[in-house]
Write a protein that holds these residues in place. Sequence first.
Motif, short mmCIF file in Angstrom:
data_model
loop_
_atom_site.label_atom_id
_atom_site.label_comp_id
_atom_site.label_asym_id
_atom_site.label_seq_id
_atom_site.Cartn_x
_atom_site.Cartn_y
_atom_site.Cartn_z
N ALA A 14 34.62 33.80 41.46
CA ALA A 14 34.64 35.24 41.21
C ALA A 14 35.10 35.53 39.77
O ALA A 14 34.52 36.37 39.08
CB ALA A 14 35.58 35.94 42.20
N LEU A 15 36.14 34.82 39.34
CA LEU A 15 36.64 35.03 37.98
C LEU A 15 35.63 34.59 36.93
O LEU A 15 35.44 35.25 35.91
CB LEU A 15 37.96 34.25 37.77
CG LEU A 15 39.17 34.85 38.49
CD1 LEU A 15 40.36 33.91 38.41
CD2 LEU A 15 39.53 36.20 37.89
N MET A 16 34.96 33.46 37.24
CA MET A 16 33.93 32.98 36.30
C MET A 16 32.78 33.99 36.22
O MET A 16 32.24 34.24 35.14
CB MET A 16 33.40 31.61 36.75
CG MET A 16 34.36 30.48 36.47
SD MET A 16 33.86 28.94 37.24
CE MET A 16 32.37 28.58 36.35
N GLY A 17 32.43 34.57 37.38
CA GLY A 17 31.38 35.58 37.41
C GLY A 17 31.76 36.79 36.59
O GLY A 17 30.95 37.34 35.83
N ILE A 47 44.25 45.51 37.69
CA ILE A 47 45.27 44.65 38.33
C ILE A 47 45.79 45.33 39.59
O ILE A 47 46.03 44.67 40.62
CB ILE A 47 46.43 44.35 37.36
CG1 ILE A 47 45.93 43.52 36.18
CG2 ILE A 47 47.55 43.60 38.08
CD1 ILE A 47 46.99 43.27 35.11
N SER A 48 45.98 46.64 39.53
CA SER A 48 46.47 47.37 40.71
C SER A 48 45.50 47.23 41.89
O SER A 48 45.92 47.00 43.03
CB SER A 48 46.64 48.85 40.34
OG SER A 48 46.99 49.60 41.46
N LYS A 49 44.19 47.35 41.62
CA LYS A 49 43.21 47.20 42.69
C LYS A 49 43.23 45.78 43.26
O LYS A 49 43.13 45.57 44.47
CB LYS A 49 41.81 47.54 42.16
CG LYS A 49 41.60 49.02 41.92
CD LYS A 49 40.20 49.33 41.41
CE LYS A 49 40.01 50.83 41.23
NZ LYS A 49 38.67 51.17 40.71
N ALA A 50 43.33 44.81 42.37
CA ALA A 50 43.38 43.41 42.83
C ALA A 50 44.64 43.18 43.66
O ALA A 50 44.60 42.51 44.71
CB ALA A 50 43.36 42.48 41.63
N ASN A 51 45.77 43.76 43.23
CA ASN A 51 47.03 43.62 43.96
C ASN A 51 46.90 44.18 45.37
O ASN A 51 47.34 43.56 46.35
CB ASN A 51 48.13 44.35 43.18
CG ASN A 51 49.51 44.11 43.76
OD1 ASN A 51 49.84 43.00 44.15
ND2 ASN A 51 50.32 45.15 43.79
N GLN A 122 48.51 39.25 35.06
CA GLN A 122 47.19 38.75 35.44
C GLN A 122 47.28 37.27 35.82
O GLN A 122 46.70 36.83 36.81
CB GLN A 122 46.20 38.90 34.28
CG GLN A 122 45.59 40.29 34.18
CD GLN A 122 44.64 40.40 33.01
OE1 GLN A 122 45.08 40.38 31.86
NE2 GLN A 122 43.37 40.52 33.28
N LYS A 123 48.02 36.51 35.01
CA LYS A 123 48.15 35.07 35.25
C LYS A 123 48.86 34.84 36.59
O LYS A 123 48.47 33.97 37.37
CB LYS A 123 48.94 34.43 34.11
CG LYS A 123 48.89 32.93 34.12
CD LYS A 123 49.43 32.34 32.82
CE LYS A 123 49.29 30.84 32.86
NZ LYS A 123 50.50 30.13 32.50
N TYR A 124 49.88 35.64 36.84
CA TYR A 124 50.62 35.49 38.11
C TYR A 124 49.70 35.72 39.30
O TYR A 124 49.69 34.94 40.26
CB TYR A 124 51.79 36.49 38.15
CG TYR A 124 52.47 36.53 39.50
CD1 TYR A 124 53.32 35.51 39.90
CD2 TYR A 124 52.24 37.58 40.38
CE1 TYR A 124 53.92 35.53 41.15
CE2 TYR A 124 52.84 37.61 41.62
CZ TYR A 124 53.67 36.58 42.01
OH TYR A 124 54.26 36.61 43.25
N LEU A 125 48.89 36.80 39.23
CA LEU A 125 47.99 37.10 40.35
C LEU A 125 46.93 36.01 40.51
O LEU A 125 46.58 35.63 41.63
CB LEU A 125 47.33 38.45 40.16
CG LEU A 125 48.19 39.68 40.47
CD1 LEU A 125 47.40 40.96 40.30
CD2 LEU A 125 48.76 39.61 41.88
N GLU A 127 47.16 32.87 39.73
CA GLU A 127 47.74 31.62 40.24
C GLU A 127 48.24 31.74 41.67
O GLU A 127 48.38 30.75 42.37
CB GLU A 127 48.88 31.17 39.33
CG GLU A 127 48.39 30.69 37.97
CD GLU A 127 49.52 30.29 37.04
OE1 GLU A 127 50.68 30.49 37.40
OE2 GLU A 127 49.20 29.76 35.95
N ASN A 128 48.52 32.98 42.10
CA ASN A 128 49.03 33.16 43.46
C ASN A 128 48.05 33.83 44.40
O ASN A 128 48.41 34.22 45.51
CB ASN A 128 50.33 33.99 43.40
CG ASN A 128 51.44 33.20 42.75
OD1 ASN A 128 52.04 32.32 43.36
ND2 ASN A 128 51.69 33.47 41.48
N ALA A 129 46.80 33.98 43.93
CA ALA A 129 45.78 34.57 44.80
C ALA A 129 45.52 33.63 45.97
O ALA A 129 45.54 32.41 45.80
CB ALA A 129 44.51 34.80 44.02
N PRO A 130 45.30 34.23 47.16
CA PRO A 130 45.04 33.37 48.32
C PRO A 130 43.73 32.61 48.21
O PRO A 130 42.82 33.04 47.55
CB PRO A 130 44.99 34.38 49.49
CG PRO A 130 44.70 35.69 48.86
CD PRO A 130 45.28 35.65 47.49
#
Lengths: 130, 68
Positions: A14-17, A47-51, A122-125, A127-130
């Motif tokens: 997803a991030l690469m896309g 970031i808020s939406k991703a959170n 951003q880096k925290y999210l 690295e800790n994304a499920p």
Amino acid sequence: MITVRQTQFVWLLALMGLMAGCQYLGAPKLNTFNDRAAAAYATITAISKANDSIAQYRVRQAHGNPDYEDILSVIKDDAQNVQDQLTQANQAVTIAESFKDIDPQAADTRLLAVEIALKALQKYLEENAP
Amino acid sequence: MNPAQAIIVGLQLAQEFIQFTIKMQKAQTEGREGLTDEEVATFRAATIAQLALSQTKISNLGKPAEAS
């Protein structure tokens, strides 16, 4: 059943896309203070939406777990912590905007601090994304 | 997170930057050096609205509406 490694792979895809999409559109060059302020606001919103999405997904995953209430509490605390940092970043951008005409150097420094903080979030999210 | 959910999150993130890119391109097309205060204000308003929505969602995490 999707494994942890598979979900990490999906996130990576997803991030690469997203990165490929931005490259396709052409990443805009930030010329002015206003450009950077708008980019900071857009980043805070994203970031808020991703959170939100990550927290809701984690809650769904925790359903049925015997320690559900404890897990829910941790998920809420984590999401709230990110939310608080985003709220502070938002206020900092607004403050920087308010004195950009009075003290451009101080406003620039303030905005730079926000940009660094947002990159860390951003880096925290990521690295800790499920 | 299944692939469909990951794609949705990716699209949500992309949406913000596409809007930003479009506004930047518009400014460049019009020969302006950068975004106007009014254009920045639209991003600020969108951010404030999202943060308010997000706070509600976080407060409601785990409640029946979120579980569905």
